[in-house]
Design a protein around this motif. Structure first.
Motif, PDB file in Angstrom:
ATOM      1  N   ASP A  16      -6.119  39.114   4.165  1.00  0.00           N
ATOM      2  CA  ASP A  16      -6.157  37.661   4.025  1.00  0.00           C
ATOM      3  C   ASP A  16      -6.891  37.055   5.223  1.00  0.00           C
ATOM      4  OD1 ASP A  16      -5.770  34.983   3.535  1.00  0.00           O
ATOM      5  OD2 ASP A  16      -3.575  35.049   3.643  1.00  0.00           O
ATOM      6  N   VAL A  17      -8.209  37.115   5.177  1.00  0.00           N
ATOM      7  CA  VAL A  17      -9.001  36.676   6.329  1.00  0.00           C
ATOM      8  C   VAL A  17      -8.752  35.208   6.643  1.00  0.00           C
ATOM      9  CG1 VAL A  17     -11.330  36.329   7.233  1.00  0.00           C
ATOM     10  CG2 VAL A  17     -10.769  38.439   6.000  1.00  0.00           C
ATOM     11  N   SER A  18      -8.824  34.333   5.649  1.00  0.00           N
ATOM     12  CA  SER A  18      -8.667  32.904   5.917  1.00  0.00           C
ATOM     13  C   SER A  18      -7.265  32.592   6.430  1.00  0.00           C
ATOM     14  CB  SER A  18      -8.983  32.077   4.671  1.00  0.00           C
ATOM     15  OG  SER A  18      -8.098  32.402   3.608  1.00  0.00           O
ATOM     16  N   GLY A  19      -6.254  33.226   5.836  1.00  0.00           N
ATOM     17  CA  GLY A  19      -4.891  33.008   6.305  1.00  0.00           C
ATOM     18  C   GLY A  19      -4.687  33.532   7.710  1.00  0.00           C
ATOM     19  N   ASN A  20      -5.284  34.681   8.008  1.00  0.00           N
ATOM     20  CA  ASN A  20      -5.155  35.241   9.350  1.00  0.00           C
ATOM     21  C   ASN A  20      -5.905  34.414  10.385  1.00  0.00           C
ATOM     22  OD1 ASN A  20      -3.487  37.384   8.516  1.00  0.00           O
ATOM     23  ND2 ASN A  20      -5.259  38.644   7.968  1.00  0.00           N
ATOM     24  N   VAL A  21      -7.063  33.877  10.011  1.00  0.00           N
ATOM     25  CA  VAL A  21      -7.779  32.981  10.916  1.00  0.00           C
ATOM     26  C   VAL A  21      -6.897  31.772  11.247  1.00  0.00           C
ATOM     27  CG1 VAL A  21      -9.687  31.330  11.071  1.00  0.00           C
ATOM     28  CG2 VAL A  21     -10.124  33.668  10.327  1.00  0.00           C
ATOM     29  N   ALA A  22      -6.267  31.206  10.228  1.00  0.00           N
ATOM     30  CA  ALA A  22      -5.383  30.063  10.460  1.00  0.00           C
ATOM     31  C   ALA A  22      -4.245  30.436  11.404  1.00  0.00           C
ATOM     32  CB  ALA A  22      -4.834  29.544   9.130  1.00  0.00           C
ATOM     33  N   HIS A  23      -3.708  31.647  11.228  1.00  0.00           N
ATOM     34  CA  HIS A  23      -2.633  32.098  12.108  1.00  0.00           C
ATOM     35  C   HIS A  23      -3.152  32.302  13.530  1.00  0.00           C
ATOM     36  CE1 HIS A  23       1.399  33.499  12.760  1.00  0.00           C
ATOM     37  NE2 HIS A  23       1.008  34.697  13.161  1.00  0.00           N
ATOM     38  N   HIS A  24      -4.366  32.817  13.661  1.00  0.00           N
ATOM     39  CA  HIS A  24      -4.978  32.957  14.982  1.00  0.00           C
ATOM     40  C   HIS A  24      -5.069  31.593  15.687  1.00  0.00           C
ATOM     41  CE1 HIS A  24      -5.915  36.987  13.779  1.00  0.00           C
ATOM     42  NE2 HIS A  24      -6.893  37.188  14.642  1.00  0.00           N
ATOM     43  N   LEU A  25      -5.342  30.558  14.922  1.00  0.00           N
ATOM     44  CA  LEU A  25      -5.485  29.235  15.520  1.00  0.00           C
ATOM     45  C   LEU A  25      -4.188  28.750  16.163  1.00  0.00           C
ATOM     46  CD1 LEU A  25      -7.681  27.367  12.881  1.00  0.00           C
ATOM     47  CD2 LEU A  25      -8.421  28.493  15.003  1.00  0.00           C
ATOM     48  N   ARG A  26      -3.046  29.188  15.635  1.00  0.00           N
ATOM     49  CA  ARG A  26      -1.771  28.818  16.254  1.00  0.00           C
ATOM     50  C   ARG A  26      -1.683  29.399  17.665  1.00  0.00           C
ATOM     51  NH1 ARG A  26       3.031  30.518  12.539  1.00  0.00           N
ATOM     52  NH2 ARG A  26       4.183  29.515  14.238  1.00  0.00           N
ATOM     53  N   PHE A  27      -2.085  30.655  17.810  1.00  0.00           N
ATOM     54  CA  PHE A  27      -2.118  31.254  19.142  1.00  0.00           C
ATOM     55  C   PHE A  27      -3.174  30.570  20.013  1.00  0.00           C
ATOM     56  CE2 PHE A  27      -0.083  34.619  16.733  1.00  0.00           C
ATOM     57  CZ  PHE A  27       0.833  35.149  17.630  1.00  0.00           C
ATOM     58  N   GLY A  28      -4.310  30.251  19.399  1.00  0.00           N
ATOM     59  CA  GLY A  28      -5.372  29.594  20.146  1.00  0.00           C
ATOM     60  C   GLY A  28      -4.952  28.250  20.691  1.00  0.00           C
ATOM     61  N   THR A  29      -4.206  27.492  19.903  1.00  0.00           N
ATOM     62  CA  THR A  29      -3.721  26.188  20.362  1.00  0.00           C
ATOM     63  C   THR A  29      -2.796  26.352  21.559  1.00  0.00           C
ATOM     64  OG1 THR A  29      -3.923  25.234  18.146  1.00  0.00           O
ATOM     65  CG2 THR A  29      -2.429  24.132  19.690  1.00  0.00           C
ATOM     66  N   MET A  30      -1.882  27.317  21.472  1.00  0.00           N
ATOM     67  CA  MET A  30      -0.988  27.579  22.598  1.00  0.00           C
ATOM     68  C   MET A  30      -1.763  28.004  23.836  1.00  0.00           C
ATOM     69  SD  MET A  30       2.165  29.668  20.860  1.00  0.00           S
ATOM     70  CE  MET A  30       2.845  30.077  22.480  1.00  0.00           C
ATOM     71  N   ALA A  31      -2.741  28.901  23.645  1.00  0.00           N
ATOM     72  CA  ALA A  31      -3.526  29.377  24.780  1.00  0.00           C
ATOM     73  C   ALA A  31      -4.321  28.241  25.413  1.00  0.00           C
ATOM     74  CB  ALA A  31      -4.457  30.496  24.329  1.00  0.00           C
ATOM     75  N   ALA A  32      -4.895  27.375  24.579  1.00  0.00           N
ATOM     76  CA  ALA A  32      -5.661  26.241  25.089  1.00  0.00           C
ATOM     77  C   ALA A  32      -4.770  25.305  25.894  1.00  0.00           C
ATOM     78  CB  ALA A  32      -6.324  25.497  23.938  1.00  0.00           C
ATOM     79  N   GLN A  33      -3.543  25.111  25.445  1.00  0.00           N
ATOM     80  CA  GLN A  33      -2.612  24.244  26.179  1.00  0.00           C
ATOM     81  C   GLN A  33      -2.301  24.796  27.562  1.00  0.00           C
ATOM     82  OE1 GLN A  33       0.620  24.080  23.359  1.00  0.00           O
ATOM     83  NE2 GLN A  33      -0.254  22.333  22.257  1.00  0.00           N
ATOM     84  N   ARG A  34      -2.415  26.113  27.704  1.00  0.00           N
ATOM     85  CA  ARG A  34      -2.187  26.764  28.999  1.00  0.00           C
ATOM     86  C   ARG A  34      -3.468  26.901  29.817  1.00  0.00           C
ATOM     87  NH1 ARG A  34       3.064  27.646  31.056  1.00  0.00           N
ATOM     88  NH2 ARG A  34       4.383  27.093  29.282  1.00  0.00           N
ATOM     89  N   GLY A  35      -4.581  26.414  29.264  1.00  0.00           N
ATOM     90  CA  GLY A  35      -5.843  26.463  29.984  1.00  0.00           C
ATOM     91  C   GLY A  35      -6.524  27.812  29.950  1.00  0.00           C
TER      92      GLY A  35
END
Length: 243
Positions: A16-35
């Motif tokens: 599920d590439v599109s679903g997994n990309v969306a899930h990756h974005l959740r981690f990306g948002t957290m990582a971005a918040q930490r700089g």
């Protein structure tokens, strides 16, 4: 200048590439918040460690499926390293890492050991750090880490799928690489089950002197973050935020 790097201990839905990309974005948002300036995912994170469906789900660096990750990388800004199957110019299947950079470009690294041997790829420049990529079995070969260090790597970033049976030995190798080559080592492992096997989790970061900076204690979804400032490292492990 400070350096902030992160490993995503994530789950993937098979194929599920599109679903997994969306899930990756959740981690990306957290990582971005930490700089974070660098975020690394496990081997084949965009489809799961599912070799039987790898060819039918292979991506290319210019795939539109990566557009949400490009948006994340450019707006954070950060470099996001994801795992994917890829067909090369000769239609050969490779296990690859796509490094989606803050300018939207994609650098490709292909697994050098086991599976079908690929040519590897160039190092990444992340702020003032030189980051060498590795995919799972690559890091089981000391010469791979030695070559990375010889080329000036200051960070060795590895996306893996490691079960409990292999974790102790492979973690010891990574710690030794950090100490021997004086480079930080970041390892992103899966959470949960993928490809019919249970991941050990325990994603981790070791400093240049082989000290453990931060590590997940189990296989739950989590973000391992390391911050280097004034020559010293600090780390934190964050559970994945609820959607």
């Amino acid at each position: 200048m400070s350096l902030i790097i992160a490993a995503a201990q994530s789950t993937s839905v098979p194929g599920d590439v599109s679903g997994n990309v969306a899930h990756h974005l959740r981690f990306g948002t957290m990582a971005a918040q930490r700089g974070a300036q660098l975020l690394v995912f496990p081997e084949l994170s965009l489809i799961g460690y599912e070799l039987t469906i790898a060819r039918s789900n292979a991506l290319r660096p210019d795939s539109s499926d990566l557009n949400p990750l490009r948006h994340l990388a450019t707006h954070a800004p950060m470099t996001v390293v994801v795992g994917t199957p890829m067909l090369d110019d000769h239609d050969e299947l490779r296990i690859a890492a796509f490094a989606v950079r803050s300018d939207g470009s994609v650098l490709t690294y292909t697994k050098e050991y086991v599976f079908r041997s690929g040519p590897g790829g160039p190092a990444l420049l992340v702020e003032d750090a030189t980051v060498a990529l590795a995919i799972c079995a690559d890091a089981a070969h000391p010469e791979h880490a030695a070559r990375a260090a010889a080329r000036g790597a200051t960070v060795y970033a590895v996306g893996v799928m490691i079960t409990e049976d292999g974790y102790t030995r492979k973690a010891a190798l990574l710690k030794n690489y950090a100490l021997e080559h004086r480079m930080a080592v970041l390892m992103a492992n899966y959470s949960g089950v993928t490809g019919g096997s249970v991941s050990a989790g325990k994603s981790a970061l070791w400093s240049e002197d082989g000290q453990l900076v931060a590590a997940s204690t189990g296989s739950e979804e989590a973000l391992v973050v390391g911050m280097k400032q004034n020559g010293g490292w600090n780390g934190i492990v964050l559970p994945l935020s609820s959607p």
